[in-house]
Write a protein that holds these residues in place. Structure first.
Motif, PDB file in Angstrom:
ATOM      1  N   GLY A  43       0.822  -1.261  -0.042  1.00  0.00           N
ATOM      2  CA  GLY A  43      -0.140   0.016   0.148  1.00  0.00           C
ATOM      3  C   GLY A  43       0.768   1.345   0.011  1.00  0.00           C
ATOM      4  N   LYS A  44       2.133   1.282  -0.640  1.00  0.00           N
ATOM      5  CA  LYS A  44       2.835   2.268  -0.484  1.00  0.00           C
ATOM      6  C   LYS A  44       2.949   3.011  -2.168  1.00  0.00           C
ATOM      7  CE  LYS A  44       5.900   0.753   3.147  1.00  0.00           C
ATOM      8  NZ  LYS A  44       7.058   0.284   3.551  1.00  0.00           N
ATOM      9  N   PRO A  45       3.303   4.239  -2.099  1.00  0.00           N
ATOM     10  CA  PRO A  45       3.316   4.799  -3.412  1.00  0.00           C
ATOM     11  C   PRO A  45       4.717   4.503  -3.996  1.00  0.00           C
ATOM     12  CG  PRO A  45       3.337   6.427  -1.632  1.00  0.00           C
ATOM     13  CD  PRO A  45       2.931   5.363  -1.045  1.00  0.00           C
ATOM     14  N   PRO A  46       4.730   3.823  -5.316  1.00  0.00           N
ATOM     15  CA  PRO A  46       5.985   3.621  -5.879  1.00  0.00           C
ATOM     16  C   PRO A  46       7.126   4.656  -6.309  1.00  0.00           C
ATOM     17  CG  PRO A  46       4.546   2.832  -7.150  1.00  0.00           C
ATOM     18  CD  PRO A  46       3.533   3.393  -6.087  1.00  0.00           C
ATOM     19  N   PHE A  47       6.377   5.880  -6.368  1.00  0.00           N
ATOM     20  CA  PHE A  47       7.034   6.716  -7.157  1.00  0.00           C
ATOM     21  C   PHE A  47       7.112   8.218  -6.517  1.00  0.00           C
ATOM     22  CE2 PHE A  47       5.276   4.096 -10.813  1.00  0.00           C
ATOM     23  CZ  PHE A  47       6.453   3.796 -10.969  1.00  0.00           C
ATOM     24  N   GLY A  48       8.082   9.018  -6.366  1.00  0.00           N
ATOM     25  CA  GLY A  48       8.086  10.465  -5.928  1.00  0.00           C
ATOM     26  C   GLY A  48       7.639  11.258  -6.890  1.00  0.00           C
ATOM     27  N   GLU A  49       7.479  12.507  -6.701  1.00  0.00           N
ATOM     28  CA  GLU A  49       6.893  13.584  -7.504  1.00  0.00           C
ATOM     29  C   GLU A  49       7.924  13.815  -8.594  1.00  0.00           C
ATOM     30  OE1 GLU A  49       6.379  17.493  -5.702  1.00  0.00           O
ATOM     31  OE2 GLU A  49       5.799  16.533  -3.640  1.00  0.00           O
ATOM     32  N   GLU A  50       9.181  13.744  -8.624  1.00  0.00           N
ATOM     33  CA  GLU A  50      10.186  13.928  -9.821  1.00  0.00           C
ATOM     34  C   GLU A  50       9.957  12.854 -10.867  1.00  0.00           C
ATOM     35  OE1 GLU A  50      14.698  13.158 -10.944  1.00  0.00           O
ATOM     36  OE2 GLU A  50      14.118  14.387  -9.323  1.00  0.00           O
ATOM     37  N   THR A  51       9.680  11.432 -10.439  1.00  0.00           N
ATOM     38  CA  THR A  51       9.218  10.278 -11.232  1.00  0.00           C
ATOM     39  C   THR A  51       7.807  10.526 -11.757  1.00  0.00           C
ATOM     40  OG1 THR A  51      10.937   8.931 -10.084  1.00  0.00           O
ATOM     41  CG2 THR A  51       9.301   7.901 -11.582  1.00  0.00           C
ATOM     42  N   LEU A  52       6.839  11.075 -10.888  1.00  0.00           N
ATOM     43  CA  LEU A  52       5.417  11.211 -11.420  1.00  0.00           C
ATOM     44  C   LEU A  52       5.406  12.133 -12.614  1.00  0.00           C
ATOM     45  CD1 LEU A  52       3.313  10.760  -8.052  1.00  0.00           C
ATOM     46  CD2 LEU A  52       3.452   9.244  -9.957  1.00  0.00           C
ATOM     47  N   ALA A  53       6.205  13.009 -12.446  1.00  0.00           N
ATOM     48  CA  ALA A  53       6.287  14.216 -13.502  1.00  0.00           C
ATOM     49  C   ALA A  53       6.847  13.669 -14.668  1.00  0.00           C
ATOM     50  CB  ALA A  53       7.060  15.522 -13.102  1.00  0.00           C
ATOM     51  N   LEU A  54       7.954  12.675 -14.898  1.00  0.00           N
ATOM     52  CA  LEU A  54       8.505  12.131 -15.856  1.00  0.00           C
ATOM     53  C   LEU A  54       7.217  11.219 -16.648  1.00  0.00           C
ATOM     54  CD1 LEU A  54      10.754  10.932 -17.738  1.00  0.00           C
ATOM     55  CD2 LEU A  54      11.111   9.326 -15.909  1.00  0.00           C
ATOM     56  N   ILE A  55       6.411  10.375 -15.674  1.00  0.00           N
ATOM     57  CA  ILE A  55       5.558   9.476 -16.006  1.00  0.00           C
ATOM     58  C   ILE A  55       4.506  10.433 -16.809  1.00  0.00           C
ATOM     59  CG2 ILE A  55       3.688   7.958 -15.260  1.00  0.00           C
ATOM     60  CD1 ILE A  55       5.588   7.081 -13.169  1.00  0.00           C
ATOM     61  N   ALA A  56       4.088  11.372 -16.149  1.00  0.00           N
ATOM     62  CA  ALA A  56       3.292  12.354 -17.026  1.00  0.00           C
ATOM     63  C   ALA A  56       3.441  12.491 -18.637  1.00  0.00           C
ATOM     64  CB  ALA A  56       2.932  13.560 -16.246  1.00  0.00           C
ATOM     65  N   GLU A  57       4.766  12.881 -18.579  1.00  0.00           N
ATOM     66  CA  GLU A  57       5.483  13.370 -19.927  1.00  0.00           C
ATOM     67  C   GLU A  57       5.448  12.123 -20.722  1.00  0.00           C
ATOM     68  OE1 GLU A  57       6.030  16.308 -21.350  1.00  0.00           O
ATOM     69  OE2 GLU A  57       5.012  16.989 -19.621  1.00  0.00           O
ATOM     70  N   ALA A  58       5.901  10.841 -20.125  1.00  0.00           N
ATOM     71  CA  ALA A  58       6.086   9.622 -20.820  1.00  0.00           C
ATOM     72  C   ALA A  58       4.818   9.386 -21.449  1.00  0.00           C
ATOM     73  CB  ALA A  58       6.719   8.722 -20.048  1.00  0.00           C
ATOM     74  N   LYS A  59       3.658   9.662 -20.400  1.00  0.00           N
ATOM     75  CA  LYS A  59       2.273   9.122 -20.821  1.00  0.00           C
ATOM     76  C   LYS A  59       1.866   9.863 -22.169  1.00  0.00           C
ATOM     77  CE  LYS A  59      -0.926   8.687 -17.937  1.00  0.00           C
ATOM     78  NZ  LYS A  59      -2.063   8.562 -16.783  1.00  0.00           N
ATOM     79  N   LYS A  60       2.303  11.268 -22.062  1.00  0.00           N
ATOM     80  CA  LYS A  60       1.842  12.140 -23.296  1.00  0.00           C
ATOM     81  C   LYS A  60       2.339  11.491 -24.424  1.00  0.00           C
ATOM     82  CE  LYS A  60       1.158  16.485 -20.856  1.00  0.00           C
ATOM     83  NZ  LYS A  60       1.596  17.448 -20.533  1.00  0.00           N
ATOM     84  N   SER A  61       4.030  11.323 -24.401  1.00  0.00           N
ATOM     85  CA  SER A  61       4.541  10.621 -25.479  1.00  0.00           C
ATOM     86  C   SER A  61       4.053   9.428 -26.161  1.00  0.00           C
ATOM     87  CB  SER A  61       6.029  10.521 -25.071  1.00  0.00           C
ATOM     88  OG  SER A  61       6.702  10.029 -25.975  1.00  0.00           O
ATOM     89  N   ALA A  62       3.709   8.655 -25.248  1.00  0.00           N
ATOM     90  CA  ALA A  62       3.107   7.120 -25.566  1.00  0.00           C
ATOM     91  C   ALA A  62       1.848   7.202 -25.978  1.00  0.00           C
ATOM     92  CB  ALA A  62       3.228   6.121 -24.396  1.00  0.00           C
ATOM     93  N   GLY A  63       0.992   8.347 -25.906  1.00  0.00           N
ATOM     94  CA  GLY A  63      -0.500   8.582 -26.208  1.00  0.00           C
ATOM     95  C   GLY A  63      -1.368   7.643 -25.250  1.00  0.00           C
TER      96      GLY A  63
END
Length: 85
Positions: free
Chosen positions: A50-70
């Motif tokens: 029940g722990k979050p796997p990512f910190g704020e920096e990685t979540l920002a990267l994921i947001a950009e990666a999601k855009k890139s991947a559509g």
């Protein structure tokens, strides 16, 4: 304090995964300089506790990666996914 490594046995698997999710995971793994399997293991182990796997920096990267991947899927979509014919 030095942490003790824990021996494990890994197995090869034929997991099927949505292609945009996979693309996003590969971007994150590459950015963190780790293998895709290692990333998935870390995410799952955090989720099991029940722990979050990512910190704020990685979540920002994921947001950009999601855009890139559509990738427009969210957690709410997880039980609604259906294989395209």
């Amino acid at each position: 304090m030095t942490e003790t490594r824990k021996p494990i046995t890994r197995v090869q698997t034929g997991v099927r995964i949505e292609k945009r999710i996979l693309k996003t995971l590969k971007i994150v793994a590459a950015h963190k300089e780790m293998g895709l399997g290692d990333l998935i293991e870390g995410i799952v182990l955090h989720a099991f506790e029940g722990k979050p796997p990512f910190g704020e920096e990685t979540l920002a990267l994921i947001a950009e990666a999601k855009k890139s991947a559509g990738l427009d899927l969210t957690a709410q979509d997880s039980h609604l996914l259906e294989e395209a014919s």
